[in-house]
Design a protein around this motif. Structure first.
Motif, mmCIF file in Angstrom:
data_model
loop_
_atom_site.group_PDB
_atom_site.id
_atom_site.type_symbol
_atom_site.label_atom_id
_atom_site.label_comp_id
_atom_site.label_asym_id
_atom_site.label_seq_id
_atom_site.Cartn_x
_atom_site.Cartn_y
_atom_site.Cartn_z
ATOM 1 N N SER A 287 30.161 51.235 43.008
ATOM 2 C CA SER A 287 29.759 50.488 44.205
ATOM 3 C C SER A 287 29.850 48.983 43.999
ATOM 4 C CB SER A 287 28.319 50.853 44.584
ATOM 5 O OG SER A 287 27.419 50.465 43.552
ATOM 6 N N GLU A 288 30.112 48.547 42.757
ATOM 7 C CA GLU A 288 30.020 47.117 42.448
ATOM 8 C C GLU A 288 31.361 46.459 42.162
ATOM 9 O OE1 GLU A 288 26.931 45.594 42.871
ATOM 10 O OE2 GLU A 288 26.756 47.627 43.700
ATOM 11 N N LEU A 289 32.470 47.147 42.301
ATOM 12 C CA LEU A 289 33.796 46.562 42.070
ATOM 13 C C LEU A 289 34.489 46.293 43.393
ATOM 14 C CD1 LEU A 289 35.276 48.786 39.200
ATOM 15 C CD2 LEU A 289 33.707 46.846 39.009
ATOM 16 N N THR A 290 35.181 45.165 43.475
ATOM 17 C CA THR A 290 36.078 44.954 44.610
ATOM 18 C C THR A 290 37.311 45.831 44.432
ATOM 19 O OG1 THR A 290 37.285 43.155 43.541
ATOM 20 C CG2 THR A 290 35.329 42.557 44.836
ATOM 21 N N ASP A 291 38.030 46.063 45.499
ATOM 22 C CA ASP A 291 39.252 46.866 45.410
ATOM 23 C C ASP A 291 40.272 46.218 44.472
ATOM 24 O OD1 ASP A 291 38.260 48.791 47.094
ATOM 25 O OD2 ASP A 291 39.223 47.989 48.895
ATOM 26 N N ASP A 292 40.328 44.895 44.460
ATOM 27 C CA ASP A 292 41.285 44.202 43.588
ATOM 28 C C ASP A 292 40.976 44.457 42.116
ATOM 29 O OD1 ASP A 292 42.671 43.185 45.723
ATOM 30 O OD2 ASP A 292 41.656 41.239 45.718
ATOM 31 N N ARG B 141 39.167 46.936 40.935
ATOM 32 C CA ARG B 141 39.335 48.378 40.730
ATOM 33 C C ARG B 141 40.799 48.700 40.411
ATOM 34 N NH1 ARG B 141 36.853 49.781 44.967
ATOM 35 N NH2 ARG B 141 34.979 50.533 43.898
ATOM 36 N N GLU B 142 41.707 48.129 41.171
ATOM 37 C CA GLU B 142 43.134 48.382 40.952
ATOM 38 C C GLU B 142 43.599 47.786 39.629
ATOM 39 O OE1 GLU B 142 46.899 49.882 41.566
ATOM 40 O OE2 GLU B 142 44.980 50.349 42.517
ATOM 41 N N GLN B 143 43.077 46.620 39.292
ATOM 42 C CA GLN B 143 43.468 45.964 38.040
ATOM 43 C C GLN B 143 43.049 46.809 36.835
ATOM 44 O OE1 GLN B 143 41.651 42.037 36.637
ATOM 45 N NE2 GLN B 143 43.574 41.324 37.538
ATOM 46 N N ILE B 144 41.841 47.351 36.869
ATOM 47 C CA ILE B 144 41.364 48.185 35.766
ATOM 48 C C ILE B 144 42.149 49.499 35.702
ATOM 49 C CG2 ILE B 144 39.373 49.479 34.906
ATOM 50 C CD1 ILE B 144 37.577 47.286 36.027
ATOM 51 N N GLY B 145 42.404 50.106 36.856
ATOM 52 C CA GLY B 145 43.163 51.355 36.883
ATOM 53 C C GLY B 145 44.562 51.197 36.332
ATOM 54 N N LYS C 144 30.232 41.272 44.830
ATOM 55 C CA LYS C 144 30.775 42.323 43.984
ATOM 56 C C LYS C 144 31.520 41.708 42.800
ATOM 57 C CE LYS C 144 29.267 45.370 46.878
ATOM 58 N NZ LYS C 144 28.032 46.114 46.559
ATOM 59 N N LEU C 145 31.697 42.507 41.762
ATOM 60 C CA LEU C 145 32.490 42.071 40.616
ATOM 61 C C LEU C 145 33.956 42.024 41.027
ATOM 62 C CD1 LEU C 145 30.668 44.260 37.954
ATOM 63 C CD2 LEU C 145 30.525 41.772 38.188
ATOM 64 N N ASP C 146 34.618 40.913 40.717
ATOM 65 C CA ASP C 146 35.975 40.684 41.221
ATOM 66 C C ASP C 146 36.919 40.374 40.063
ATOM 67 O OD1 ASP C 146 38.044 40.395 43.029
ATOM 68 O OD2 ASP C 146 36.956 38.987 44.320
#
Length: 618
Positions: free
Chosen positions: A246-251, A253-257, A290-292
């Motif tokens: 719930s605390e990650l931005t989509d950007d 999230r995609e970077q980590i994935g 959120k964490l970005d």
């Protein structure tokens, strides 16, 4: 596809794998120790074979015995589940070399590259994945730890190569702790993972624990299935996991994935795996922020196996990860690409551990499931191997089940979880269900602002005690059964290690506990089924003549890993007397006061029972 799969594990994960096999039309083989002779995974399998005594090193970790069963039972694949041999590259290589048997998991070579923490750090660094500052080679001497700490500052973590879930990891906060923590990490690594190799890395005090589920086939196709947030932990062991975070931005999230995909691809990896990261989080962060992508994230490790919390990802993607493990091992190509992966809704998994959270998560020491009635309804899944009336097996992990709740969003998921946990009726043993119910009303958890230290350092212990008093149930005392004129008794025969169940009706006899007849080469011995440790219930400790003085006794059943004192030694209050392993956790047994050791009643590697005398102090 395979015809018959041996599941080299126990409990709920063994049943989870067997269910996937059944749906694919595959027969299943269970293996079990003496402690697990009546366990749920044994009941569920098509065939079951005894592989040794209760001690894991002599049963579930016995490479030769597991392979012998696989050959004798005509298994054409071995699935290791998680824990035990799941990340053991040596065992994987033996399976790969066995004629006609397939290893369901990444290759032994890939496990070596990514399963060993130091090797994984090299691979990820070369793939441009950010890593926490740490050693890329193992450390053996305290001076090496001190040199690293001088450069990067305290605290630092000494971590076992094969470790996971906090096992084999020791935190060093000052120079005078180095030597003891180094030996402890080595000892835990050897005891739990058959590898005493350790390395050192910088320790982050308040991170979020984010992990990415990976699936890869043997043709080079690699997909990530989104992330899970596993930040709610106690003593570095996960308690609640959810996805997506719930605390990650989509950007971010995609970077980590994509970092996870990149690293796994560089390692020539196939099958399921999880890439774990730590994301730096400011404890004073505004809840609305959120964490970005400007926030740091670091590679932590790769789990080269299925994870306990794989269920979260299955619920939000609709992908059966265990089935795909089997299909990939059978040389099938992934039927989807990265663009096909959709994250739908939210899921939270609650580990149902047989522990008392109000007493520092002390594990249950036994008991019978007098009532076991799990919840149901839309969006509720329970993975377990239990049935009402089962005896609790305390020789291994304390987790007895997993409750997974899914819904359209996190708020609905929390509301549904409150309902499901209230419905979960367990009597006879203590569990951490009251803690879970508390967390779902806790502002920090509900607001998504918790971190990996929240349970250990910030949640008010009095609230946990209150929750236990309100919603908890105490372990029930053992009951005796009345005599009967006509009694049906269940017997389990083991003929050359294979299990056969029979039921006999007896007349004019009192009811007695179930027995197991163990037959090997024509010799037979009877063992009462309530002997949880294969007939060895700390006999040496119990039979020893005890000297006069204050007795320091065991508070739980377990195995003595280390004896730190000798008779005649002077000790101070708080000094470590011995180290007791129970439920895969090391417990320091300390002196209650100053005095002299009059007697040491135990020795290393000895199995002991609750109440056994360990040391006598005068």
């Amino acid at each position: 596809m395979f015809d018959k799969v041996l599941v080299a594990n126990r409990g709920e994960i063994a049943v989870r794998v067997m269910r996937a096999c059944k749906e694919l039309g595959i027969d299943t083989i269970a293996v079990y120790s003496e402690a697990d002779k009546h366990s749920g995974h044994v009941r569920y399998a098509d065939e079951a074979y005894n592989v040794g005594p209760s001690r894991a090193a002599d049963s579930y970790l016995d490479h030769g015995e597991i392979l012998d069963v696989a050959r004798n039972a005509d298994a054409d694949a071995i699935h290791p589940g998680y824990g035990f041999l799941a990340e053991n590259a040596e065992f994987a290589s033996k399976v790969e070399a066995a004629d006609g048997i397939t290893w369901v998991g990444p290759s032994a070579g890939a496990m070596e590259r990514l399963g060993k923490k130091t090797e994984a750090r090299k691979v990820m660094s070369d793939a441009d994945v950010p890593i926490i500052p740490g050693t890329v080679d193992p450390v053996t001497e305290p001076t090496e730890v001190g040199k690293f700490a001088d450069e990067h500052g305290y605290p630092v973590a000494i971590k076992a190569e094969g470790g996971g879930g906090g096992r084999g990891m020791k935190i060093v906060r000052s120079e005078d702790e180095i030597e003891d923590r180094l030996e402890e990490a080595k000892r835990e690594g050897e005891a739990y993972f058959d590898d005493s190799t350790v390395y050192v890395e910088k320790y982050l005090d308040n991170p979020r624990h984010i992990e990415v589920q990976i699936l890869a086939d043997q043709l080079g196709n690699v997909c990530h299935l989104g992330e899970r947030d596993c930040s709610l932990q106690r003593r570095h062991q996960k308690v609640v996991e959810e996805g997506p975070s719930s605390e990650l931005t989509d950007d971010l999230r995609e970077q980590i994935g994509e970092a996870a995909r990149r690293g796994v691809s560089a390692a020539d990896y196939s099958n399921a795996g999880t890439v774990e990261f730590l994301v730096e989080d400011d404890p004073n962060r505004d809840p609305s922020e959120k964490l970005d992508i400007d926030d740091n994230f670091y590679f932590l490790e790769v789990n080269t196996r299925i994870q306990v919390e794989h269920t979260v990802t299955e619920e939000i993607t609709g992908i059966d990860i265990v089935k795909w493990q089997l299909r990939v091992a059978a040389d099938e190509e992934l039927a989807f690409s990265q663009d096909d992966i959709d994250i739908d809704g939210h899921a939270i998994q609650f580990r149902i551990n047989a522990e008392n959270a109000a007493e520092e998560f002390s594990p249950a020491t036994g008991g019978t499931l007098e009532t076991y009635d799990p919840p149901g309804g839309i969006g509720v899944r329970v993975d377990d191997a239990l049935r009402q009336g089962d005896e609790l097996v305390t020789d291994y992990d304390s987790m007895i089940a997993k409750l997974i709740v899914s819904a359209g969003d996190r708020d609905e998921c929390i509301s549904r979880a409150q309902r499901a946990l209230a419905e979960y009726d367990i009597e006879g043993i203590t569990t951490i269900i009251p803690l879970h119910r508390l967390l779902l009303t806790d502002e920090t958890f509900v607001g998504g602002l918790h971190h990996t230290k929240y349970l250990d350092e910030e949640l008010d212990p009095e609230r946990v005690v209150d929750a236990q008093n309100q919603w908890g149930s105490e372990a029930a005392s053992a009951s005796t059964e009345e005599a009967s004129d006509s009694v049906e008794r269940e017997y389990t025969l083991e003929v050359d290690g294979k299990r056969i169940d029979v039921t006999l009706e007896e007349h004019g006899s009192a009811r007695t506990p179930n027995t197991t007849a163990v037959m090997n080469g024509g010799s037979q011995k009877q063992a009462q089924s309530d002997q949880a440790n294969g007939g060895n219930s700390g006999g040496d400790a119990a039979a020893t003549t005890i000297a006069d003085g204050e007795q320091v006794t065991a508070e739980m059943q377990g195995t003595i890993l280390d004896v730190a004192v000798d008779e005649g030694d002077a000790v101070e209050s708080g000094d470590v007397l011995c180290v007791l392993e129970a439920m895969k956790m090391e417990n320091d047994i300390v002196a209650p006061r100053s005095g002299t050791i009059a007697q040491v009643a135990v020795s290393e590697d000895e199995s002991i029972d609750m109440g056994d005398v360990l040391v006598v102090l005068e």
